[in-house]
Design a protein around this motif. Structure first.
Motif, mmCIF file in Angstrom:
data_model
loop_
_atom_site.group_PDB
_atom_site.id
_atom_site.type_symbol
_atom_site.label_atom_id
_atom_site.label_comp_id
_atom_site.label_asym_id
_atom_site.label_seq_id
_atom_site.Cartn_x
_atom_site.Cartn_y
_atom_site.Cartn_z
ATOM 1 N N ALA A 84 -40.256 -6.411 35.708
ATOM 2 C CA ALA A 84 -38.996 -7.126 35.498
ATOM 3 C C ALA A 84 -37.814 -6.156 35.490
ATOM 4 N N LEU A 85 -37.980 -5.039 34.804
ATOM 5 C CA LEU A 85 -36.911 -4.035 34.760
ATOM 6 C C LEU A 85 -36.658 -3.446 36.148
ATOM 7 N N GLN A 86 -37.732 -3.144 36.876
ATOM 8 C CA GLN A 86 -37.581 -2.591 38.221
ATOM 9 C C GLN A 86 -36.882 -3.583 39.148
ATOM 10 N N GLU A 87 -37.300 -4.846 39.079
ATOM 11 C CA GLU A 87 -36.690 -5.869 39.936
ATOM 12 C C GLU A 87 -35.218 -6.093 39.599
ATOM 13 N N ALA A 88 -34.843 -5.847 38.342
ATOM 14 C CA ALA A 88 -33.444 -5.979 37.930
ATOM 15 C C ALA A 88 -32.628 -4.736 38.288
ATOM 16 N N GLY A 89 -33.301 -3.721 38.861
ATOM 17 C CA GLY A 89 -32.589 -2.531 39.324
ATOM 18 C C GLY A 89 -32.591 -1.347 38.381
ATOM 19 N N TYR A 90 -33.368 -1.401 37.312
ATOM 20 C CA TYR A 90 -33.408 -0.305 36.351
ATOM 21 C C TYR A 90 -34.430 0.747 36.760
ATOM 22 N N THR A 91 -34.123 1.995 36.458
ATOM 23 C CA THR A 91 -35.031 3.111 36.688
ATOM 24 C C THR A 91 -36.038 3.135 35.547
ATOM 25 N N THR A 92 -37.308 3.164 35.897
ATOM 26 C CA THR A 92 -38.360 3.113 34.883
ATOM 27 C C THR A 92 -39.442 4.146 35.155
ATOM 28 N N THR A 93 -40.121 4.522 34.093
ATOM 29 C CA THR A 93 -41.310 5.368 34.169
ATOM 30 C C THR A 93 -42.319 4.767 33.209
ATOM 31 N N GLU A 94 -43.569 4.729 33.635
ATOM 32 C CA GLU A 94 -44.624 4.173 32.797
ATOM 33 C C GLU A 94 -45.545 5.295 32.345
ATOM 34 N N TYR A 102 -40.493 3.909 29.790
ATOM 35 C CA TYR A 102 -39.218 4.582 29.588
ATOM 36 C C TYR A 102 -38.276 4.035 30.651
ATOM 37 N N ALA A 103 -37.140 3.483 30.234
ATOM 38 C CA ALA A 103 -36.211 2.860 31.176
ATOM 39 C C ALA A 103 -34.787 3.278 30.852
ATOM 40 N N ILE A 104 -33.988 3.411 31.896
ATOM 41 C CA ILE A 104 -32.573 3.763 31.743
ATOM 42 C C ILE A 104 -31.767 2.467 31.701
ATOM 43 N N ASN A 105 -31.023 2.246 30.589
ATOM 44 C CA ASN A 105 -30.266 0.998 30.430
ATOM 45 C C ASN A 105 -28.897 1.070 31.106
ATOM 46 N N ASP A 106 -28.091 0.041 30.889
ATOM 47 C CA ASP A 106 -26.765 -0.068 31.522
ATOM 48 C C ASP A 106 -25.844 1.096 31.190
ATOM 49 N N LEU A 107 -26.025 1.694 30.017
ATOM 50 C CA LEU A 107 -25.169 2.797 29.582
ATOM 51 C C LEU A 107 -25.697 4.163 30.006
ATOM 52 N N GLY A 108 -26.831 4.181 30.730
ATOM 53 C CA GLY A 108 -27.418 5.440 31.165
ATOM 54 C C GLY A 108 -28.315 6.083 30.128
ATOM 55 N N GLU A 133 -33.911 8.871 20.405
ATOM 56 C CA GLU A 133 -32.626 8.322 20.018
ATOM 57 C C GLU A 133 -32.647 6.801 20.159
ATOM 58 N N ASN A 134 -33.320 6.313 21.208
ATOM 59 C CA ASN A 134 -33.376 4.878 21.470
ATOM 60 C C ASN A 134 -34.799 4.470 21.804
ATOM 61 N N GLN A 135 -35.357 3.586 20.983
ATOM 62 C CA GLN A 135 -36.668 3.050 21.308
ATOM 63 C C GLN A 135 -36.807 1.649 20.740
ATOM 64 N N ILE A 136 -37.667 0.890 21.382
ATOM 65 C CA ILE A 136 -38.001 -0.458 20.934
ATOM 66 C C ILE A 136 -39.503 -0.465 20.689
ATOM 67 N N GLY A 152 -29.234 -3.111 25.950
ATOM 68 C CA GLY A 152 -28.526 -2.601 27.115
ATOM 69 C C GLY A 152 -29.118 -2.921 28.473
ATOM 70 N N PHE A 153 -30.012 -3.893 28.560
ATOM 71 C CA PHE A 153 -30.579 -4.290 29.849
ATOM 72 C C PHE A 153 -30.034 -5.675 30.218
ATOM 73 N N SER A 154 -28.715 -5.717 30.473
ATOM 74 C CA SER A 154 -28.008 -6.984 30.656
ATOM 75 C C SER A 154 -28.359 -7.726 31.942
ATOM 76 N N GLU A 155 -29.024 -7.072 32.884
ATOM 77 C CA GLU A 155 -29.364 -7.712 34.153
ATOM 78 C C GLU A 155 -30.575 -8.639 34.046
ATOM 79 N N LEU A 156 -31.252 -8.634 32.903
ATOM 80 C CA LEU A 156 -32.416 -9.500 32.711
ATOM 81 C C LEU A 156 -31.971 -10.904 32.312
ATOM 82 N N GLU A 157 -32.816 -11.878 32.611
ATOM 83 C CA GLU A 157 -32.555 -13.254 32.193
ATOM 84 C C GLU A 157 -32.862 -13.416 30.709
#
Length: 165
Positions: A84-94, A102-108, A133-136, A152-157
Motif C-alpha cells: 500500500a505504501l509503495q503503491e502510494a509512492g512512498y519509499t520503503t524497505t522491509e 521502514y518508510a519515508i513519510n511526507d516530511l522525509g 525518532e519515529n516508529q509505530i 505523515g502518510f497522507s497519500e493513503l486512503e
C-alpha cells in the motif's frame, strides 16, 4: 503470491517456510480439538494439507472445515502495508528478519512500522536499546490506515485495514 489468513496470521503459500508453519498450525488445531473424533476429521485434515502444499488458497477459503471451526481467508497483496505504501509512492524497505517496515513519510522522515520493539544490541559488554525518532508499534498484525496518515502518510486512503505481513 498466494496469501492466506488463519486466525491473526498471514501465510504466503509461495514461501516454503510459511507453508510449513501453516501445515503445523493446522495439524496442531486438529490435534487439540476437544471431545472430537479425530478419525472423523482425518480426511479433512489431509485435504487441507494437500491444498496448502498445492498453494490453492481459493479452495482453502471455499471449504467448510471442521464444522466451521477453522476458517481460511485469502488476502489481497494490496492489503499488505508495504504494498500500500509503495503503491502510494512512498519509499520503503522491509526487514528480512522480522515483521518491520521502514518508510519515508511526507516530511522525509523515516518511520519504523512494526509489531515489536527491536531487541537491545551489545556494545563493549553492555546492552544498548535501539532508538528511533519515529516508529509505530502495533499489537498483532494489523494496522489502520488512519494511524499511518496521522504519522505523515497522507497519500493513503482513510479507514483501511492493512497487515504487516
Amino acid at each position: 503470491m498466494t496469501l492466506i489468513q488463519l486466525n491473526e496470521e498471514i501465510y504466503d503459500l509461495t514461501i516454503t517456510g510459511l507453508r510449513k508453519m501453516l501445515h503445523d498450525e493446522v495439524s496442531e488445531f486438529f490435534k487439540n480439538m476437544d471431545g472430537e473424533d479425530h478419525e472423523e476429521y482425518r480426511a479433512e485434515l489431509e485435504e487441507i494439507q494437500t491444498l496448502i502444499s498445492e498453494q490453492n488458497g481459493v479452495e482453502l477459503e471455499a471449504g467448510f472445515w471442521a464444522n466451521g471451526e477453522i476458517e481460511f481467508l485469502t488476502v489481497s497483496e494490496t492489503a499488505y502495508v508495504l504494498k500500500a505504501l509503495q503503491e502510494a509512492g512512498y519509499t520503503t524497505t522491509e526487514s528480512s528478519v522480522s515483521r518491520s517496515i521502514y518508510a519515508i513519510n511526507d516530511l522525509g522522515n523515516e518511520i519504523r512500522i512494526s509489531d515489536h520493539e527491536r531487541p537491545a544490541f551489545e556494545v563493549n559488554g553492555s546492552y544498548e536499546k535501539h532508538e528511533y525518532e519515529n516508529q509505530i508499534i502495533v499489537a498483532g498484525n494489523e494496522i489502520n490506515s488512519n494511524l499511518l496518515i496521522k504519522n505523515g502518510f497522507s497519500e493513503l486512503e482513510e479507514n483501511l485495514k492493512y497487515y504487516l505481513g
